[in-house]
Enzyme design. Sequence first.
Site, short mmCIF file in Angstrom:
data_model
loop_
_atom_site.label_atom_id
_atom_site.label_comp_id
_atom_site.label_asym_id
_atom_site.label_seq_id
_atom_site.Cartn_x
_atom_site.Cartn_y
_atom_site.Cartn_z
N PRO A 1 0.81 -1.31 -0.13
CA PRO A 1 -0.05 0.00 0.29
C PRO A 1 1.02 1.39 -0.06
O PRO A 1 1.83 1.25 0.80
CB PRO A 1 -0.71 -0.06 1.30
N GLU A 2 0.37 2.05 -0.95
CA GLU A 2 1.12 3.70 -0.93
C GLU A 2 0.05 4.27 -0.08
O GLU A 2 -1.10 3.98 0.34
CB GLU A 2 1.50 3.82 -2.48
N ARG B 1 21.01 17.45 -4.95
CA ARG B 1 21.21 15.96 -5.09
C ARG B 1 21.08 15.42 -6.58
O ARG B 1 20.73 15.78 -7.60
CB ARG B 1 19.90 15.42 -4.39
#
Length: 276
Positions: free
Chosen positions: A2-3, A156
């Site tokens: 599940p997200e 990043r």
Amino acid sequence: MPELPEVETIRRCLEDDIKGETIEDVWIKRGSRLFRDTVGDAALKRALSGRKITRLDRRGKYLVMGLDSGSALVVHLGMSGGLYLIEKENSVPDHTHLKLEFSKKNLVMVDPRTFGRVLFSKAGEVDSNVVLSALAPDPFKGSFTAVRLRESLSGRKLPLKAALLDQRTAVSGLGNIYADECCFRAGVHPERPAGSLSATEAEKLHDSIKKVLAEAIECKGTTIRDYQWSEGRSGEFESRLRVYGREGEECRTCGGRISKSRIRERSTYYCPRCQK
DNA sequence: AGTAGGACCTGGTGGC
DNA sequence: TGCCACCAGGTCCTAC
């Protein structure tokens, strides 16, 4: 599995049924890995028994079950976890790790792959919980802004998708499916260095994240394999996926072919023509 | 410090 | 039918 949309769906589905219920008894599977970070099974049972549930909140992919003692049971469903209300006379499903008994129903946590975990926060410590307080902004909170998103990615060099999957950096709640879908809708390539996004692209990505997740919640999540939001009913976002799981199929925007690659050992789907 | 890659698990699926 | 390799929606740890 599940997200955020699936966790939010479970939360909405369960909230009304368990709020106000008193936990009459607790059963914990012996030696379950899910409780490796709690105080010990016996102490946890004592802390839960007799308590009334006051609320069910979500933080990123975590569910927070508030109790009338001020403490909270914090649940992460991992890859294969589920929470189900079952009839009292029914036996628990396979791979049940936790059962909370209420007066008329029982709540069970099922997790075959045992990647989930259960935490316990004592009264007054929920907001300072080391796991919850480390989470990046929830996409539906005011703290999640395009500026904050771009700042968190700036400098990043890791792939954008890897940064989006890190729950403690840019945003919380995205997983492998929705990270791909958000990159597609924003028109950005998932392998782009995270810090290379322009302000305009960060705004588009911010917008896409909110829209994709909101739409997925409306659909009650995505069903790819065995995900079910409640007792056998399934989410409907699968038919709206633009890239995830569609390798070799036609892009619904440009008609080109969807590609598949691997980022950080995770399957990644994108349209090479639409995503720069 | 930031990044990459494997580890942790069970179950389903598709190929032979 | 059976066996086996591979795949899965998430973190977490270690090593570079």
